[in-house]
Write an enzyme that holds these catalytic residues in place. Structure first.
Site, PDB file in Angstrom:
ATOM      1  N   ALA A  69       1.063  -1.190  -0.096  1.00 42.79           N
ATOM      2  CA  ALA A  69       0.145   0.002  -0.057  1.00 42.79           C
ATOM      3  C   ALA A  69       0.925   1.367  -0.011  1.00 42.79           C
ATOM      4  CB  ALA A  69      -0.897  -0.040   1.419  1.00 42.79           C
ATOM      5  N   TYR A  77       8.662  11.599  -3.902  1.00 39.79           N
ATOM      6  CA  TYR A  77       8.269  10.148  -4.179  1.00 39.79           C
ATOM      7  C   TYR A  77       9.668   9.442  -3.803  1.00 39.79           C
ATOM      8  CZ  TYR A  77       6.917   5.745  -6.057  1.00 39.79           C
ATOM      9  OH  TYR A  77       6.811   4.248  -6.081  1.00 39.79           O
ATOM     10  N   ILE A 133       4.192  10.120 -27.279  1.00 43.62           N
ATOM     11  CA  ILE A 133       5.417   9.854 -26.654  1.00 43.62           C
ATOM     12  C   ILE A 133       6.036  11.205 -26.418  1.00 43.62           C
ATOM     13  CG2 ILE A 133       7.848   8.915 -27.296  1.00 43.62           C
ATOM     14  CD1 ILE A 133       6.379   6.797 -28.707  1.00 43.62           C
TER      15      ILE A 133
HETATM   16  N1  NAD Z   1       3.823  -0.214 -10.509  1.00 41.44           N
HETATM   17  C1  NAD Z   1       5.125   0.036 -10.800  1.00 41.44           C
HETATM   18  O1  NAD Z   1       5.710   0.251 -11.814  1.00 41.44           O
HETATM   19  C2  NAD Z   1       5.915   0.338  -9.514  1.00 41.44           C
HETATM   20  C3  NAD Z   1       7.516   0.479  -9.812  1.00 41.44           C
HETATM   21  C4  NAD Z   1       8.186   0.764  -8.597  1.00 41.44           C
HETATM   22  C5  NAD Z   1       7.459   0.461  -7.106  1.00 41.44           C
HETATM   23  N2  NAD Z   1       6.260   0.325  -7.073  1.00 41.44           N
HETATM   24  C6  NAD Z   1       5.739   0.394  -5.706  1.00 41.44           C
HETATM   25  O2  NAD Z   1       4.959  -0.994  -5.646  1.00 41.44           O
HETATM   26  C7  NAD Z   1       3.978  -1.090  -4.696  1.00 41.44           C
HETATM   27  C8  NAD Z   1       2.525  -1.208  -5.271  1.00 41.44           C
HETATM   28  O3  NAD Z   1       2.424  -0.856  -6.566  1.00 41.44           O
HETATM   29  P1  NAD Z   1       1.140  -1.017  -7.586  1.00 41.44           P
HETATM   30  O4  NAD Z   1       1.494  -0.687  -8.950  1.00 41.44           O
HETATM   31  O5  NAD Z   1       0.711  -2.031  -7.480  1.00 41.44           O
HETATM   32  O6  NAD Z   1       0.188   0.217  -6.964  1.00 41.44           O
HETATM   33  P2  NAD Z   1      -1.440   0.152  -6.857  1.00 41.44           P
HETATM   34  O7  NAD Z   1      -2.055   1.515  -6.720  1.00 41.44           O
HETATM   35  O8  NAD Z   1      -2.252  -0.623  -7.963  1.00 41.44           O
HETATM   36  O9  NAD Z   1      -1.892  -0.568  -5.491  1.00 41.44           O
HETATM   37  C9  NAD Z   1      -1.655  -0.158  -4.340  1.00 41.44           C
HETATM   38  C10 NAD Z   1      -2.722  -0.495  -3.469  1.00 41.44           C
HETATM   39  O10 NAD Z   1      -2.829   0.223  -1.952  1.00 41.44           O
HETATM   40  C11 NAD Z   1      -4.115   0.537  -1.941  1.00 41.44           C
HETATM   41  N3  NAD Z   1      -3.873   1.541  -0.915  1.00 41.44           N
HETATM   42  C12 NAD Z   1      -3.294   2.807  -1.011  1.00 41.44           C
HETATM   43  N4  NAD Z   1      -3.441   3.591   0.236  1.00 41.44           N
HETATM   44  C13 NAD Z   1      -3.847   2.723   1.199  1.00 41.44           C
HETATM   45  C14 NAD Z   1      -3.840   2.642   2.532  1.00 41.44           C
HETATM   46  N5  NAD Z   1      -3.869   3.699   3.445  1.00 41.44           N
HETATM   47  N6  NAD Z   1      -4.348   1.822   3.292  1.00 41.44           N
HETATM   48  C15 NAD Z   1      -4.699   0.744   2.657  1.00 41.44           C
HETATM   49  N7  NAD Z   1      -4.570   0.610   1.477  1.00 41.44           N
HETATM   50  C16 NAD Z   1      -3.992   1.574   0.500  1.00 41.44           C
HETATM   51  C17 NAD Z   1      -4.665   0.595  -2.962  1.00 41.44           C
HETATM   52  O11 NAD Z   1      -6.177   0.774  -2.904  1.00 41.44           O
HETATM   53  C18 NAD Z   1      -4.214  -0.101  -4.066  1.00 41.44           C
HETATM   54  O12 NAD Z   1      -5.104  -1.122  -4.116  1.00 41.44           O
HETATM   55  C19 NAD Z   1       4.072   0.403  -4.134  1.00 41.44           C
HETATM   56  O13 NAD Z   1       4.717   0.531  -2.966  1.00 41.44           O
HETATM   57  C20 NAD Z   1       4.683   1.023  -5.361  1.00 41.44           C
HETATM   58  O14 NAD Z   1       5.115   2.300  -5.050  1.00 41.44           O
HETATM   59  C21 NAD Z   1       5.343   0.128  -8.235  1.00 41.44           C
END
Ligand code: NAD
Length: 308
Positions: free
Chosen positions: A72, A139, A198
């Site tokens: 999250a 971030y 792009i």
């Molecule tokens: N997608 C990418 O390319 C990427 C790259 C690097 C890092 N990340 C990291 O991976 C992790 C997951 O990313 P994702 O792409 O699945 O994001 P996402 O937004 O799809 O999933 C995050 C989930 O967290 C939930 N959430 C947000 N705030 C919350 C809270 N206060 N309490 C409970 N739930 C909460 C949201 O409802 C969502 O379901 C994050 O930490 C993100 O920073 C993602």
């Protein structure tokens, strides 16, 4: 094992849920559905509605667990710039609260997602975990600071903690907003018959890693984690945004030059590629080629657009 996945109704969590069930784990998802959806939580996974900033409201419903995977987060770079306090609260305080919760629930393992954004302006490629981290925005800083909290907490509390610094993750169920969403944005535009944009000359490169591989990394060696630590999860291959578009256009049967040029976005990093040497020593390798990952992602978006 019983695994608690915070943010498990989101993109990456949805893939962890499916794989963890297939491996025979018991999975409990805690999510406040601010960005995730119930459809991302398959039958067989218990869903607890809750906010990671208020664990007292839901820990009793979860009960003791063996491992916590904390996903999250506030994942949008522009939102972090516009509202750094919200970003700080969720990404840093949220992580600390989940560490405390993990300890309270008896978890021996804690895993969380960090990001290539922590490397920021480091120019020596491939980016290595033991090299410098020079985030260029809130971030990146909140993710980097959270990493330090995890490291310190795990040392003090003898908890096995693994932080995965993820490259640009792509795949089915990704939203079109947020970090690293360029594949999702292109797929959605192509599925709608629109012309994708792009930014800049399209020669900027990224390290695109398939979400199925990322989910596998989170579940890798859960029973026998090996050294706690920090691992890049990446392919160590550079793909320019233009080449990415060409590969997707091929999968979608669209014209290779069917995009519009938009101005370069200020603050965009030119080249990013993450070393996978340390993850390899941990026994983890990504398995999905860019072509097959893009094909699966395109099919997901096309079917979604057709209502399938
Ligand atoms: N997608 C990418 O390319 C990427 C790259 C690097 C890092 N990340 C990291 O991976 C992790 C997951 O990313 P994702 O792409 O699945 O994001 P996402 O937004 O799809 O999933 C995050 C989930 O967290 C939930 N959430 C947000 N705030 C919350 C809270 N206060 N309490 C409970 N739930 C909460 C949201 O409802 C969502 O379901 C994050 O930490 C993100 O920073 C993602």
């Amino acid at each position: 094992m019983k695994i608690l996945v915070s943010g498990g109704a989101g993109f990456i969590g949805s893939h962890i849920n499916v794989q963890a069930l297939a491996l025979g784990h018991e999975v409990v998802v805690v999510d406040n559905l601010s960005h995730g959806t119930r459809e991302n939580v398959p039958a067989g996974v218990r869903f607890v509605y809750g906010d990671v900033l208020e664990p007292d409201a839901w820990t009793a419903q979860v009960g003791p667990v063996d491992a916590v995977i904390h996903l999250a987060a506030q994942i949008s770079v522009p939102v972090a710039e516009a509202d750094p306090l919200t970003d700080l609260k969720l990404n840093l305080e949220g992580t600390l609260r989940m560490l405390l919760t993990a300890e309270r629930l008896g978890a021996a393992q804690f895993r969380t997602a960090s990001s290539a954004a922590v490397y920021g302006n480091v120019s020596e490629l491939p980016l290595r975990e033991d090299g410098p981290a020079l985030p260029i925005g809130f971030y990146g800083w909140s993710k980097y600071t959270a990493e330090q909290y995890v490291r310190h907490f795990a040392q003090m509390h003898k908890m096995a903690a693994v932080v995965l610094r993820l490259a640009n993750v792509y795949g089915p169920r990704q939203r079109t907003q947020g970090e690293g969403g360029v594949v999702a944005v292109f797929c959605e535009a192509l599925a709608l018959g629109e012309v994708p944009e792009i930014h800049g000359d399209g020669r900027q490169t990224r390290d695109f890693v398939y979400v199925g591989d990322v989910a596998r990394a989170f579940l890798h060696r859960l029973e026998n984690p090996g050294p706690a630590g920090l691992y890049n999860i990446s392919t160590e291959s550079r793909t320019s945004v233009r080449d990415l578009f060409t590969a997707l256009a091929k999968a979608a049967g669209a014209p290779y030059d069917g995009y519009r040029s938009a101005p370069e976005r200020p603050g965009d990093i030119t080249d990013s590629v993450l070393s996978r040497q340390k993850a390899r020593a941990w026994g983890f390798e990504p398995e999905t080629s860019l072509a097959s990952g893009l094909q699966a992602t395109w099919e997901y978006f096309r079917n979604k657009e057709r209502g399938l």
